[in-house]
Design a protein around this motif. Structure first.
Motif, PDB file in Angstrom:
ATOM      1  N   ALA A  70     107.787 -90.105 -19.214  1.00  0.00           N
ATOM      2  CA  ALA A  70     106.446 -89.805 -19.721  1.00  0.00           C
ATOM      3  C   ALA A  70     105.740 -88.810 -18.810  1.00  0.00           C
ATOM      4  O   ALA A  70     105.056 -87.896 -19.275  1.00  0.00           O
ATOM      5  N   ALA A  71     105.922 -88.973 -17.496  1.00  0.00           N
ATOM      6  CA  ALA A  71     105.287 -88.077 -16.525  1.00  0.00           C
ATOM      7  C   ALA A  71     105.783 -86.647 -16.710  1.00  0.00           C
ATOM      8  O   ALA A  71     105.005 -85.693 -16.687  1.00  0.00           O
ATOM      9  N   SER A  72     107.093 -86.495 -16.897  1.00  0.00           N
ATOM     10  CA  SER A  72     107.659 -85.160 -17.077  1.00  0.00           C
ATOM     11  C   SER A  72     107.165 -84.525 -18.369  1.00  0.00           C
ATOM     12  O   SER A  72     106.910 -83.318 -18.429  1.00  0.00           O
ATOM     13  N   GLU A  73     106.997 -85.336 -19.399  1.00  0.00           N
ATOM     14  CA  GLU A  73     106.550 -84.814 -20.691  1.00  0.00           C
ATOM     15  C   GLU A  73     105.086 -84.383 -20.656  1.00  0.00           C
ATOM     16  O   GLU A  73     104.732 -83.332 -21.195  1.00  0.00           O
ATOM     17  N   ILE A  74     104.232 -85.184 -20.005  1.00  0.00           N
ATOM     18  CA  ILE A  74     102.805 -84.810 -19.974  1.00  0.00           C
ATOM     19  C   ILE A  74     102.543 -83.709 -18.949  1.00  0.00           C
ATOM     20  O   ILE A  74     101.513 -83.036 -19.006  1.00  0.00           O
ATOM     21  N   ALA A  75     103.482 -83.497 -18.021  1.00  0.00           N
ATOM     22  CA  ALA A  75     103.297 -82.471 -16.993  1.00  0.00           C
ATOM     23  C   ALA A  75     103.307 -81.061 -17.577  1.00  0.00           C
ATOM     24  O   ALA A  75     102.856 -80.118 -16.933  1.00  0.00           O
ATOM     25  N   VAL A  76     103.819 -80.895 -18.791  1.00  0.00           N
ATOM     26  CA  VAL A  76     103.817 -79.570 -19.414  1.00  0.00           C
ATOM     27  C   VAL A  76     102.466 -79.269 -20.059  1.00  0.00           C
ATOM     28  O   VAL A  76     102.224 -78.143 -20.511  1.00  0.00           O
ATOM     29  N   ASN A  77     101.575 -80.259 -20.091  1.00  0.00           N
ATOM     30  CA  ASN A  77     100.256 -80.091 -20.685  1.00  0.00           C
ATOM     31  C   ASN A  77      99.328 -79.408 -19.683  1.00  0.00           C
ATOM     32  O   ASN A  77      98.997 -79.959 -18.641  1.00  0.00           O
ATOM     33  N   ALA A  78      98.916 -78.198 -19.989  1.00  0.00           N
ATOM     34  CA  ALA A  78      98.099 -77.417 -19.059  1.00  0.00           C
ATOM     35  C   ALA A  78      96.769 -78.094 -18.744  1.00  0.00           C
ATOM     36  O   ALA A  78      96.267 -77.998 -17.620  1.00  0.00           O
ATOM     37  N   GLU A  79      96.182 -78.792 -19.720  1.00  0.00           N
ATOM     38  CA  GLU A  79      94.902 -79.468 -19.484  1.00  0.00           C
ATOM     39  C   GLU A  79      95.072 -80.642 -18.527  1.00  0.00           C
ATOM     40  O   GLU A  79      94.196 -80.920 -17.706  1.00  0.00           O
ATOM     41  N   VAL A  80      96.196 -81.330 -18.638  1.00  0.00           N
ATOM     42  CA  VAL A  80      96.484 -82.440 -17.715  1.00  0.00           C
ATOM     43  C   VAL A  80      96.630 -81.898 -16.303  1.00  0.00           C
ATOM     44  O   VAL A  80      96.062 -82.433 -15.344  1.00  0.00           O
ATOM     45  N   ARG A  81      97.393 -80.823 -16.171  1.00  0.00           N
ATOM     46  CA  ARG A  81      97.619 -80.241 -14.849  1.00  0.00           C
ATOM     47  C   ARG A  81      96.298 -79.770 -14.238  1.00  0.00           C
ATOM     48  O   ARG A  81      96.030 -79.979 -13.060  1.00  0.00           O
ATOM     49  N   ALA A  82      95.458 -79.145 -15.049  1.00  0.00           N
ATOM     50  CA  ALA A  82      94.175 -78.649 -14.555  1.00  0.00           C
ATOM     51  C   ALA A  82      93.293 -79.795 -14.078  1.00  0.00           C
ATOM     52  O   ALA A  82      92.578 -79.672 -13.075  1.00  0.00           O
ATOM     53  N   ALA A  83      93.363 -80.920 -14.761  1.00  0.00           N
ATOM     54  CA  ALA A  83      92.540 -82.071 -14.397  1.00  0.00           C
ATOM     55  C   ALA A  83      92.955 -82.670 -13.055  1.00  0.00           C
ATOM     56  O   ALA A  83      92.146 -83.311 -12.378  1.00  0.00           O
ATOM     57  N   LEU A  84      94.199 -82.451 -12.661  1.00  0.00           N
ATOM     58  CA  LEU A  84      94.698 -83.035 -11.414  1.00  0.00           C
ATOM     59  C   LEU A  84      94.681 -82.058 -10.232  1.00  0.00           C
ATOM     60  O   LEU A  84      94.905 -82.460  -9.094  1.00  0.00           O
ATOM     61  N   VAL A  85      94.417 -80.792 -10.511  1.00  0.00           N
ATOM     62  CA  VAL A  85      94.438 -79.780  -9.452  1.00  0.00           C
ATOM     63  C   VAL A  85      93.361 -80.024  -8.395  1.00  0.00           C
ATOM     64  O   VAL A  85      93.620 -79.914  -7.191  1.00  0.00           O
ATOM     65  N   ALA A  86      92.159 -80.358  -8.816  1.00  0.00           N
ATOM     66  CA  ALA A  86      91.058 -80.573  -7.864  1.00  0.00           C
ATOM     67  C   ALA A  86      91.381 -81.691  -6.894  1.00  0.00           C
ATOM     68  O   ALA A  86      91.104 -81.586  -5.687  1.00  0.00           O
ATOM     69  N   PHE A  87      91.974 -82.755  -7.395  1.00  0.00           N
ATOM     70  CA  PHE A  87      92.376 -83.887  -6.556  1.00  0.00           C
ATOM     71  C   PHE A  87      93.327 -83.413  -5.457  1.00  0.00           C
ATOM     72  O   PHE A  87      93.181 -83.753  -4.277  1.00  0.00           O
ATOM     73  N   GLN A  88      94.287 -82.604  -5.838  1.00  0.00           N
ATOM     74  CA  GLN A  88      95.290 -82.114  -4.894  1.00  0.00           C
ATOM     75  C   GLN A  88      94.697 -81.119  -3.895  1.00  0.00           C
ATOM     76  O   GLN A  88      95.042 -81.141  -2.707  1.00  0.00           O
ATOM     77  N   HIS A  89      93.824 -80.234  -4.370  1.00  0.00           N
ATOM     78  CA  HIS A  89      93.187 -79.260  -3.480  1.00  0.00           C
ATOM     79  C   HIS A  89      92.388 -79.967  -2.387  1.00  0.00           C
ATOM     80  O   HIS A  89      92.465 -79.598  -1.206  1.00  0.00           O
ATOM     81  N   GLU A  90      91.636 -80.962  -2.788  1.00  0.00           N
ATOM     82  CA  GLU A  90      90.804 -81.687  -1.834  1.00  0.00           C
ATOM     83  C   GLU A  90      91.674 -82.384  -0.784  1.00  0.00           C
ATOM     84  O   GLU A  90      91.367 -82.361   0.408  1.00  0.00           O
ATOM     85  N   PHE A  91      92.759 -82.975  -1.224  1.00  0.00           N
ATOM     86  CA  PHE A  91      93.662 -83.659  -0.305  1.00  0.00           C
ATOM     87  C   PHE A  91      94.286 -82.671   0.675  1.00  0.00           C
ATOM     88  O   PHE A  91      94.382 -82.935   1.878  1.00  0.00           O
ATOM     89  N   ALA A  92      94.702 -81.507   0.177  1.00  0.00           N
ATOM     90  CA  ALA A  92      95.385 -80.515   1.003  1.00  0.00           C
ATOM     91  C   ALA A  92      94.499 -79.970   2.113  1.00  0.00           C
ATOM     92  O   ALA A  92      94.991 -79.593   3.182  1.00  0.00           O
ATOM     93  N   CYS A  93      93.196 -79.935   1.877  1.00  0.00           N
ATOM     94  CA  CYS A  93      92.264 -79.345   2.844  1.00  0.00           C
ATOM     95  C   CYS A  93      91.672 -80.364   3.819  1.00  0.00           C
ATOM     96  O   CYS A  93      90.808 -80.011   4.626  1.00  0.00           O
ATOM     97  N   ARG A  94      92.118 -81.592   3.761  1.00  0.00           N
ATOM     98  CA  ARG A  94      91.537 -82.623   4.614  1.00  0.00           C
ATOM     99  C   ARG A  94      91.818 -82.349   6.092  1.00  0.00           C
ATOM    100  O   ARG A  94      92.824 -81.735   6.457  1.00  0.00           O
TER     101      ARG A  94
END
Length: 205
Positions: free
Chosen positions: A75-99
């Protein structure tokens, strides 16, 4: 200070184990970004809409044991192709990376999309057969009834989907260090990854 290590690669190449070891060695925080997609996948399997599930994701959702099942991985691999899903998770990752204190993020598009300016980029890979054998052994050890050929077919299918998707395909960043673990022990692979960070991290040693 912030220091970011981006570790990408296909499933079962060893990037998770390597990422945890690198984070432990340098005292960095670690984020398995695949868990973000697994958590969303689990919510989708439970009936949630993909984009809504991604936008409502919380840290608690990443701590569920059920995120490691084959159904959730699919399911994760299938929803990962959804650009809106990816965009929704980008901010979470950016914030973590800059800690502050450093961060290691592992996934499939960290060095190319999420953290293109990462201080160190690694692309961890292995042959499909090697990765399928690792995944097969892991599943058998958990008491799951699976066939190696089926696991290999799933690995190849997932590779094809991850590499061909329009949004953030799985590909090594041009400046990433390639680490092929096909014929390496985990100790040797970890040593190479740590050496790569050691060469750049100002407080190494």
């Amino acid at each position: 200070m912030s220091f970011t290590v981006a570790i990408d690669g296909p499933a079962a190449a060893g990037k998770g184990t390597i990422s945890k070891a690198v984070a432990a060695r340098f005292g960095f925080a670690h984020l398995d970004t695949g868990l973000l997609y697994r958590a969303v996948g689990a919510k989708v399997l439970a009936g949630a809409a993909p984009v809504a599930a991604a936008r409502a994701l919380s840290p608690v959702d990443l701590e569920r044991d059920a995120l490691r099942t084959p159904a959730v991985a699919q399911a994760a691999s299938e929803i990962a192709v959804n650009a809106e899903v990816r965009a929704a998770l980008v901010a979470f990752q950016h914030e973590f990376a800059c800690r502050e204190g450093g961060a290691v993020l592992d996934g499939r598009d960290i060095g190319t999309v999420i953290c293109p300016q990462a201080d160190v980029k690694l692309f961890v890979t292995a042959s499909p057969e090697t990765r399928a054998r690792r995944r097969f052994d892991e599943m058998v050890n958990k008491g799951m009834d699976v066939a190696y050929d089926s696991v290999l077919a799933d690995v190849r299918e997932r590779d094809a989907r991850d590499q061909s998707r329009a949004a953030s395909p799985l590909v090594a960043a041009e400046d990433a260090i390639l680490l092929d673990t096909s014929d390496l022990t985990i100790e040797a692979a970890v040593a190479q990854a740590i050496a790569a960070v050691d060469a750049v991290y100002p407080d190494a040693g």
